[in-house]
Scaffold this motif. Sequence first.
Motif, PDB file in Angstrom:
ATOM      1  N   VAL A 370       0.769  -1.185   0.022  1.00  0.00           N
ATOM      2  CA  VAL A 370      -0.092  -0.016  -0.100  1.00  0.00           C
ATOM      3  C   VAL A 370       0.803   1.318  -0.135  1.00  0.00           C
ATOM      4  CG1 VAL A 370      -1.962   1.246   1.275  1.00  0.00           C
ATOM      5  CG2 VAL A 370      -1.781  -1.271   1.231  1.00  0.00           C
ATOM      6  N   PHE A 371       0.584   2.029  -1.182  1.00  0.00           N
ATOM      7  CA  PHE A 371       1.198   3.471  -1.005  1.00  0.00           C
ATOM      8  C   PHE A 371       0.403   4.447  -0.658  1.00  0.00           C
ATOM      9  CE2 PHE A 371       3.200   0.947  -4.528  1.00  0.00           C
ATOM     10  CZ  PHE A 371       4.556   0.716  -3.774  1.00  0.00           C
ATOM     11  N   ASP A 372       0.631   5.297   0.449  1.00  0.00           N
ATOM     12  CA  ASP A 372      -0.305   6.338   0.821  1.00  0.00           C
ATOM     13  C   ASP A 372       0.120   7.477   0.389  1.00  0.00           C
ATOM     14  OD1 ASP A 372      -2.320   5.270   1.878  1.00  0.00           O
ATOM     15  OD2 ASP A 372      -1.285   5.114   3.945  1.00  0.00           O
ATOM     16  N   ASP A 373      -0.508   8.595   0.583  1.00  0.00           N
ATOM     17  CA  ASP A 373       0.172   9.905   0.393  1.00  0.00           C
ATOM     18  C   ASP A 373       0.703  10.134  -1.081  1.00  0.00           C
ATOM     19  OD1 ASP A 373      -0.510  11.038   2.912  1.00  0.00           O
ATOM     20  OD2 ASP A 373       1.468  10.013   3.436  1.00  0.00           O
ATOM     21  N   MET A 374      -0.195   9.651  -1.960  1.00  0.00           N
ATOM     22  CA  MET A 374       0.049   9.762  -3.542  1.00  0.00           C
ATOM     23  C   MET A 374      -0.791  10.845  -4.187  1.00  0.00           C
ATOM     24  SD  MET A 374       1.975   7.259  -4.639  1.00  0.00           S
ATOM     25  CE  MET A 374       1.139   6.857  -6.202  1.00  0.00           C
ATOM     26  N   ALA A 375      -0.239  11.392  -5.059  1.00  0.00           N
ATOM     27  CA  ALA A 375      -1.023  12.397  -5.871  1.00  0.00           C
ATOM     28  C   ALA A 375      -1.097  11.881  -7.338  1.00  0.00           C
ATOM     29  CB  ALA A 375      -0.143  13.533  -5.983  1.00  0.00           C
ATOM     30  N   LEU A 376      -2.077  12.286  -7.937  1.00  0.00           N
ATOM     31  CA  LEU A 376      -2.365  11.896  -9.324  1.00  0.00           C
ATOM     32  C   LEU A 376      -2.381  13.182 -10.146  1.00  0.00           C
ATOM     33  CD1 LEU A 376      -5.365   9.412  -9.159  1.00  0.00           C
ATOM     34  CD2 LEU A 376      -2.848   9.011  -9.012  1.00  0.00           C
ATOM     35  N   ILE A 377      -1.574  13.011 -11.180  1.00  0.00           N
ATOM     36  CA  ILE A 377      -1.615  14.384 -12.402  1.00  0.00           C
ATOM     37  C   ILE A 377      -1.791  13.841 -13.686  1.00  0.00           C
ATOM     38  CG2 ILE A 377      -0.007  15.745 -13.545  1.00  0.00           C
ATOM     39  CD1 ILE A 377       1.793  15.589 -10.742  1.00  0.00           C
ATOM     40  N   ALA A 378      -2.768  14.301 -14.321  1.00  0.00           N
ATOM     41  CA  ALA A 378      -3.024  14.044 -15.776  1.00  0.00           C
ATOM     42  C   ALA A 378      -2.723  15.030 -16.461  1.00  0.00           C
ATOM     43  CB  ALA A 378      -4.783  13.934 -15.597  1.00  0.00           C
ATOM     44  N   THR A 379      -2.091  14.587 -17.606  1.00  0.00           N
ATOM     45  CA  THR A 379      -1.585  15.534 -18.605  1.00  0.00           C
ATOM     46  C   THR A 379      -2.613  15.307 -19.927  1.00  0.00           C
ATOM     47  OG1 THR A 379       0.542  15.058 -17.883  1.00  0.00           O
ATOM     48  CG2 THR A 379       0.337  16.065 -20.077  1.00  0.00           C
ATOM     49  N   VAL A 380      -3.433  16.132 -20.313  1.00  0.00           N
ATOM     50  CA  VAL A 380      -4.557  15.762 -21.111  1.00  0.00           C
ATOM     51  C   VAL A 380      -4.237  16.468 -22.559  1.00  0.00           C
ATOM     52  CG1 VAL A 380      -6.979  16.318 -21.476  1.00  0.00           C
ATOM     53  CG2 VAL A 380      -6.016  15.730 -19.247  1.00  0.00           C
ATOM     54  N   GLY A 381      -4.680  15.996 -23.628  1.00  0.00           N
ATOM     55  CA  GLY A 381      -4.672  16.630 -24.835  1.00  0.00           C
ATOM     56  C   GLY A 381      -5.191  15.871 -25.944  1.00  0.00           C
ATOM     57  N   SER A 382      -6.027  16.242 -26.892  1.00  0.00           N
ATOM     58  CA  SER A 382      -6.829  15.363 -27.678  1.00  0.00           C
ATOM     59  C   SER A 382      -5.540  14.960 -28.850  1.00  0.00           C
ATOM     60  CB  SER A 382      -7.997  15.978 -28.255  1.00  0.00           C
ATOM     61  OG  SER A 382      -7.572  17.173 -28.857  1.00  0.00           O
ATOM     62  N   GLY A 383      -4.712  15.784 -28.861  1.00  0.00           N
ATOM     63  CA  GLY A 383      -3.734  15.400 -29.935  1.00  0.00           C
ATOM     64  C   GLY A 383      -2.704  14.449 -29.477  1.00  0.00           C
ATOM     65  N   MET A 384      -2.555  13.942 -28.334  1.00  0.00           N
ATOM     66  CA  MET A 384      -1.569  13.336 -27.766  1.00  0.00           C
ATOM     67  C   MET A 384      -1.252  11.999 -28.538  1.00  0.00           C
ATOM     68  SD  MET A 384      -1.510  14.257 -23.501  1.00  0.00           S
ATOM     69  CE  MET A 384      -1.379  12.705 -23.270  1.00  0.00           C
ATOM     70  N   ALA A 385      -2.485  11.307 -28.585  1.00  0.00           N
ATOM     71  CA  ALA A 385      -2.184   9.890 -29.129  1.00  0.00           C
ATOM     72  C   ALA A 385      -1.371   9.790 -30.213  1.00  0.00           C
ATOM     73  CB  ALA A 385      -3.513   9.231 -29.033  1.00  0.00           C
ATOM     74  N   GLU A 414      -7.231   7.665 -24.433  1.00  0.00           N
ATOM     75  CA  GLU A 414      -6.005   8.030 -25.350  1.00  0.00           C
ATOM     76  C   GLU A 414      -5.761   9.602 -25.470  1.00  0.00           C
ATOM     77  OE1 GLU A 414      -5.185   5.904 -28.943  1.00  0.00           O
ATOM     78  OE2 GLU A 414      -4.860   4.014 -27.884  1.00  0.00           O
ATOM     79  N   MET A 415      -6.520  10.363 -24.323  1.00  0.00           N
ATOM     80  CA  MET A 415      -6.389  11.513 -24.481  1.00  0.00           C
ATOM     81  C   MET A 415      -5.686  12.163 -23.218  1.00  0.00           C
ATOM     82  SD  MET A 415      -9.550  14.408 -24.328  1.00  0.00           S
ATOM     83  CE  MET A 415     -10.630  13.097 -24.486  1.00  0.00           C
ATOM     84  N   ASN A 416      -5.354  11.169 -22.424  1.00  0.00           N
ATOM     85  CA  ASN A 416      -4.445  11.560 -21.276  1.00  0.00           C
ATOM     86  C   ASN A 416      -3.483  10.487 -20.781  1.00  0.00           C
ATOM     87  OD1 ASN A 416      -5.798   9.819 -19.819  1.00  0.00           O
ATOM     88  ND2 ASN A 416      -7.182  11.343 -18.843  1.00  0.00           N
ATOM     89  N   ILE A 417      -2.490  11.034 -20.109  1.00  0.00           N
ATOM     90  CA  ILE A 417      -1.492  10.107 -19.215  1.00  0.00           C
ATOM     91  C   ILE A 417      -1.466  10.535 -17.976  1.00  0.00           C
ATOM     92  CG2 ILE A 417       0.758   9.420 -18.979  1.00  0.00           C
ATOM     93  CD1 ILE A 417       1.406  10.265 -21.919  1.00  0.00           C
ATOM     94  N   ILE A 418      -1.870   9.341 -16.771  1.00  0.00           N
ATOM     95  CA  ILE A 418      -2.011   9.903 -15.469  1.00  0.00           C
ATOM     96  C   ILE A 418      -0.683   9.174 -14.909  1.00  0.00           C
ATOM     97  CG2 ILE A 418      -3.304   9.524 -13.503  1.00  0.00           C
ATOM     98  CD1 ILE A 418      -6.047   9.437 -15.410  1.00  0.00           C
ATOM     99  N   ILE A 419      -0.155   9.858 -13.988  1.00  0.00           N
ATOM    100  CA  ILE A 419       0.948   9.416 -13.213  1.00  0.00           C
ATOM    101  C   ILE A 419       0.537   9.703 -11.685  1.00  0.00           C
ATOM    102  CG2 ILE A 419       2.786   9.553 -15.221  1.00  0.00           C
ATOM    103  CD1 ILE A 419       3.367  12.241 -13.222  1.00  0.00           C
TER     104      ILE A 419
END
Length: 447
Positions: A370-385, A414-419
Amino acid sequence: MGVKVAKFGGSSVADAIQIEKLKNIVEADPERRYVVVSAPGKRFDGDNKITDLLYLCKAQIDHNAPYGQVFQVIWDRFVAMEISLKVDVGMGALLEEIRERLGENPSADYIASRGEYLSAALIAAYLGYDFVDAAGLVRFDKKGKFLNEESLAALAEELGKHERAVVPGFYGTYPDGKIKTFSRGGSDITGAIVANAVKADVYENWTDVSGFLMADPRIVKNPKAISRISYLELRELSYMGASVLHENAIYPARQANIPINIRNTNEPDDPGTIIEADAIERGEGAPVITGIAGNKDFSVIAIYKNSMSTEVGFIRRILSVFENYNIPIEHIPSGVDTVSVVLSKKYLEDHVSDILDEIERKAQPDSVEVFDDMALIATVGSGMAARPGVAALLFRALYRAGVNIRMIDQGSSEMNIIIGVENKDFETAIKAIYAAFVEPGESMGSI
Ligand code: ADP
Ligand code: ASP
Ligand code: MG
């Protein structure tokens, strides 16, 4: 003549000066016939939002603590606005009525809704528009589920009788007439529903920034504004934490194909951001990404089992555990031998050991972390794929900024990459991604 619905957020109605700007905006275009307002927000850093003060009153009442002082602050702000705007809505009497109700410990929703109620009454008088209460028109079922079709019909009928009106945002009613609010920031939703009900040509959302920016301006200095964005891209960004527009405000506007225009009350000549249905063709040289958004405080449960991909029903058994606890899941990135379940930390806190036991029993994994204290970040763009090298640039930027990536999920749109990164790296990661895609320097390379 066309119809525009103009929604003004908390900072746009925070005091008499802001409400004067609102009036100038509304009067500049006779098509702005329906106005939806929030409760007064912060006038300066460190100030209080009326809605927060109202919730605070409720908390004090629940704890049998005195709430008079907090209510007095609310009282003084509304009365001062009434005096400065030189209108007479009987603000003292309206406030007195609410004060009396507080003695009966009404619901949090009722108390919170009074900010919008008073704000709308005041602004309607100042504009010379009719006040149309959202109670009875914005409707919820007994369980608190919003009733879209019913509300649209009720609003269309009522607003059809008013040439020009101000409607309070944020709340509506249960079938028994009791007040029910949307979640925080919900005046945006009311605005979108009103726009849909009156078949508006545009839904203007007036706030304190000149449109949707490529990143949160509290994290990235002077981020670029997005001039046009599709509903889909916007929904991804709003859902992931870009708080400009409530994520649930998008559906009602989209349903009726109404463009949303985010505008700045303090810079009314800025064109802001237009949100529209079609995917946006962005010209040569435009950034590959549309925006970056994220949120802190997630947990990731990483489950490993050799050859798990070949085991029928494995993921279902894992997910059933969360269903038993009624916990919504944000993402489920998976690999050959691993699956991670990403969820908001607040849901896990009380149940973590029970959930881990149950996963152990139902799925017999080789190991669980279990990893706590995580943040999610989305990089979004319809042209990305369509653009090779996007992921490489993203990961290179984070690597150079010293940010450890704990999880990667490429959305199926395919419009975003989430890390997933640690909470402490959240701001650094957003700045690094922004710099890499929007202001690429020599050393970073590009795609
Ligand atoms: P309102 O009270 O008008 O509804 P909000 O506070 O809900 O306004 O939303 C506007 C705020 O959203 C801005 O002041 C800004 O700090 C914040 N924000 C977060 N992400 C973004 C973004 N990507 N673009 C613009 N503003 C953003
Ligand atoms: N006043 C409410 C809030 O602060 C709703 C809104 O402003 O949209 O959340
Ligand atoms: Mg808002």
